[in-house]
Design a protein around this motif. Structure first.
Motif, PDB file in Angstrom:
ATOM      1  N   VAL A  32       0.831  -1.188   0.000  1.00  0.00           N
ATOM      2  CA  VAL A  32       0.000   0.000   0.000  1.00  0.00           C
ATOM      3  C   VAL A  32       0.872   1.247   0.000  1.00  0.00           C
ATOM      4  N   CYS A  33       1.918   1.258   0.825  1.00  0.00           N
ATOM      5  CA  CYS A  33       2.806   2.429   0.884  1.00  0.00           C
ATOM      6  C   CYS A  33       3.521   2.640  -0.440  1.00  0.00           C
ATOM      7  N   SER A  34       3.973   1.552  -1.062  1.00  0.00           N
ATOM      8  CA  SER A  34       4.648   1.691  -2.352  1.00  0.00           C
ATOM      9  C   SER A  34       3.695   2.215  -3.416  1.00  0.00           C
ATOM     10  N   SER A  35       2.446   1.776  -3.384  1.00  0.00           N
ATOM     11  CA  SER A  35       1.467   2.280  -4.346  1.00  0.00           C
ATOM     12  C   SER A  35       1.171   3.750  -4.106  1.00  0.00           C
ATOM     13  N   ASP A  36       1.132   4.165  -2.839  1.00  0.00           N
ATOM     14  CA  ASP A  36       0.955   5.593  -2.534  1.00  0.00           C
ATOM     15  C   ASP A  36       2.109   6.403  -3.102  1.00  0.00           C
ATOM     16  N   LEU A  37       3.323   5.931  -2.870  1.00  0.00           N
ATOM     17  CA  LEU A  37       4.503   6.626  -3.405  1.00  0.00           C
ATOM     18  C   LEU A  37       4.497   6.631  -4.925  1.00  0.00           C
ATOM     19  N   ALA A  38       4.077   5.527  -5.520  1.00  0.00           N
ATOM     20  CA  ALA A  38       4.022   5.452  -6.981  1.00  0.00           C
ATOM     21  C   ALA A  38       3.035   6.475  -7.532  1.00  0.00           C
ATOM     22  N   GLY A  39       1.891   6.619  -6.884  1.00  0.00           N
ATOM     23  CA  GLY A  39       0.923   7.624  -7.315  1.00  0.00           C
ATOM     24  C   GLY A  39       1.493   9.023  -7.221  1.00  0.00           C
ATOM     25  N   LEU A  40       2.214   9.304  -6.150  1.00  0.00           N
ATOM     26  CA  LEU A  40       2.834  10.622  -5.988  1.00  0.00           C
ATOM     27  C   LEU A  40       3.956  10.840  -7.005  1.00  0.00           C
ATOM     28  N   ALA A  41       4.754   9.817  -7.259  1.00  0.00           N
ATOM     29  CA  ALA A  41       5.823   9.943  -8.251  1.00  0.00           C
ATOM     30  C   ALA A  41       5.253  10.139  -9.648  1.00  0.00           C
ATOM     31  N   THR A  42       4.094   9.569  -9.898  1.00  0.00           N
ATOM     32  CA  THR A  42       3.480   9.680 -11.223  1.00  0.00           C
ATOM     33  C   THR A  42       2.860  11.055 -11.445  1.00  0.00           C
ATOM     34  N   ILE A  43       2.237  11.622 -10.447  1.00  0.00           N
ATOM     35  CA  ILE A  43       1.613  12.928 -10.624  1.00  0.00           C
ATOM     36  C   ILE A  43       2.635  14.062 -10.598  1.00  0.00           C
ATOM     37  N   THR A  44       3.784  13.864  -9.990  1.00  0.00           N
ATOM     38  CA  THR A  44       4.756  14.946  -9.830  1.00  0.00           C
ATOM     39  C   THR A  44       5.142  15.635 -11.141  1.00  0.00           C
ATOM     40  N   PRO A  45       5.513  14.908 -12.218  1.00  0.00           N
ATOM     41  CA  PRO A  45       5.907  15.610 -13.438  1.00  0.00           C
ATOM     42  C   PRO A  45       4.767  16.400 -14.086  1.00  0.00           C
ATOM     43  N   ALA A  46       3.542  16.027 -13.786  1.00  0.00           N
ATOM     44  CA  ALA A  46       2.387  16.656 -14.429  1.00  0.00           C
ATOM     45  C   ALA A  46       1.639  17.609 -13.505  1.00  0.00           C
ATOM     46  N   SER A  47       2.103  17.760 -12.282  1.00  0.00           N
ATOM     47  CA  SER A  47       1.313  18.454 -11.256  1.00  0.00           C
ATOM     48  C   SER A  47       0.969  19.892 -11.589  1.00  0.00           C
ATOM     49  N   GLY A  48       1.776  20.577 -12.360  1.00  0.00           N
ATOM     50  CA  GLY A  48       1.473  21.958 -12.706  1.00  0.00           C
ATOM     51  C   GLY A  48       0.621  22.099 -13.946  1.00  0.00           C
ATOM     52  N   SER A  49       0.276  20.986 -14.577  1.00  0.00           N
ATOM     53  CA  SER A  49      -0.411  21.042 -15.863  1.00  0.00           C
ATOM     54  C   SER A  49      -1.774  20.369 -15.895  1.00  0.00           C
ATOM     55  N   VAL A  50      -2.021  19.449 -14.997  1.00  0.00           N
ATOM     56  CA  VAL A  50      -3.269  18.692 -15.054  1.00  0.00           C
ATOM     57  C   VAL A  50      -4.230  19.160 -13.963  1.00  0.00           C
ATOM     58  N   GLY A  51      -5.503  18.866 -14.175  1.00  0.00           N
ATOM     59  CA  GLY A  51      -6.517  19.206 -13.191  1.00  0.00           C
ATOM     60  C   GLY A  51      -6.725  18.071 -12.211  1.00  0.00           C
ATOM     61  N   PRO A  52      -7.731  18.202 -11.345  1.00  0.00           N
ATOM     62  CA  PRO A  52      -7.992  17.175 -10.328  1.00  0.00           C
ATOM     63  C   PRO A  52      -8.292  15.797 -10.911  1.00  0.00           C
ATOM     64  N   VAL A  53      -9.055  15.742 -11.997  1.00  0.00           N
ATOM     65  CA  VAL A  53      -9.373  14.443 -12.599  1.00  0.00           C
ATOM     66  C   VAL A  53      -8.105  13.805 -13.159  1.00  0.00           C
ATOM     67  N   GLY A  54      -7.290  14.600 -13.834  1.00  0.00           N
ATOM     68  CA  GLY A  54      -6.019  14.081 -14.345  1.00  0.00           C
ATOM     69  C   GLY A  54      -5.127  13.588 -13.225  1.00  0.00           C
ATOM     70  N   GLY A  55      -5.094  14.346 -12.123  1.00  0.00           N
ATOM     71  CA  GLY A  55      -4.295  13.922 -10.975  1.00  0.00           C
ATOM     72  C   GLY A  55      -4.769  12.601 -10.407  1.00  0.00           C
ATOM     73  N   LEU A  56      -6.079  12.425 -10.326  1.00  0.00           N
ATOM     74  CA  LEU A  56      -6.643  11.174  -9.816  1.00  0.00           C
ATOM     75  C   LEU A  56      -6.306  10.012 -10.739  1.00  0.00           C
ATOM     76  N   VAL A  57      -6.473  10.220 -12.033  1.00  0.00           N
ATOM     77  CA  VAL A  57      -6.187   9.152 -12.996  1.00  0.00           C
ATOM     78  C   VAL A  57      -4.694   8.808 -12.987  1.00  0.00           C
ATOM     79  N   LEU A  58      -3.841   9.825 -12.972  1.00  0.00           N
ATOM     80  CA  LEU A  58      -2.400   9.562 -12.951  1.00  0.00           C
ATOM     81  C   LEU A  58      -1.989   8.835 -11.675  1.00  0.00           C
ATOM     82  N   GLY A  59      -2.540   9.243 -10.540  1.00  0.00           N
ATOM     83  CA  GLY A  59      -2.224   8.575  -9.284  1.00  0.00           C
ATOM     84  C   GLY A  59      -2.635   7.117  -9.277  1.00  0.00           C
ATOM     85  N   LEU A  60      -3.856   6.848  -9.744  1.00  0.00           N
ATOM     86  CA  LEU A  60      -4.333   5.465  -9.807  1.00  0.00           C
ATOM     87  C   LEU A  60      -3.532   4.639 -10.813  1.00  0.00           C
ATOM     88  N   ALA A  61      -3.269   5.225 -11.978  1.00  0.00           N
ATOM     89  CA  ALA A  61      -2.483   4.513 -12.992  1.00  0.00           C
ATOM     90  C   ALA A  61      -1.086   4.212 -12.461  1.00  0.00           C
TER      91      ALA A  61
END
Length: 146
Positions: free
Chosen positions: A1-30
């Protein structure tokens, strides 16, 4: 669970200034799902001991975030928008080329550093030190009292 949380954060980081909340949710889950699958592939299939799953979580998550930013930055998906004249496809190709260049550069630089380290101090400890445990042989104390 912790690794998946970190993976979601690592995935949204490069896009964090460009995507909206839905994009952030999808990127985190993906990121959570894809990085978990890559972690299992690295450990089970390739038998590589990547302590803390650094490559699978941060490397793959970061690359996934960079690539998906090309889509979720578009205003139609809630993002801040792509530059004028840039489509999702051209943005994706640009992100893909940049990612490949970065991976190649990092791979070459890492290989050179690995060879220098191997020549200077070596890459493995002795079998006795490994059996005894590096906490004792390198640091002179146990990290766990089990």
């Amino acid at each position: 669970v912790c690794s998946s949380d970190l993976a979601g954060l690592a995935t949204i980081t490069p896009a964090s200034g460009s995507v909206g909340p839905v994009g952030g949710l999808v990127l985190g889950l993906a990121g959570g799902v894809v990085c978990y699958m890559v972690t299992q592939l690295i450990k089970q299939r390739f038998k590589i001991d990547d302590s803390l799953d650094v490559f699978a979580v941060h490397g793959v998550g970061g690359m996934l975030g960079i690539l998906l930013a090309a889509f979720f930055a578009d205003t139609s998906l809630g993002g801040n928008g792509l530059p004028e004249g840039i489509t999702m496809g051209t943005a994706f190709v640009g992100q893909l080329v940049a990612t490949i260049i970065t991976v190649v550069w990092a791979g070459i630089a890492s290989y050179i550093l690995l060879k220098i380290t191997q020549a200077v101090i070596g890459l493995r400890v002795s079998a006795d030190d490994e059996i005894e445990g590096l906490d004792i042989t390198s640091h002179g104390e146990r990290s766990y009292d089990l």
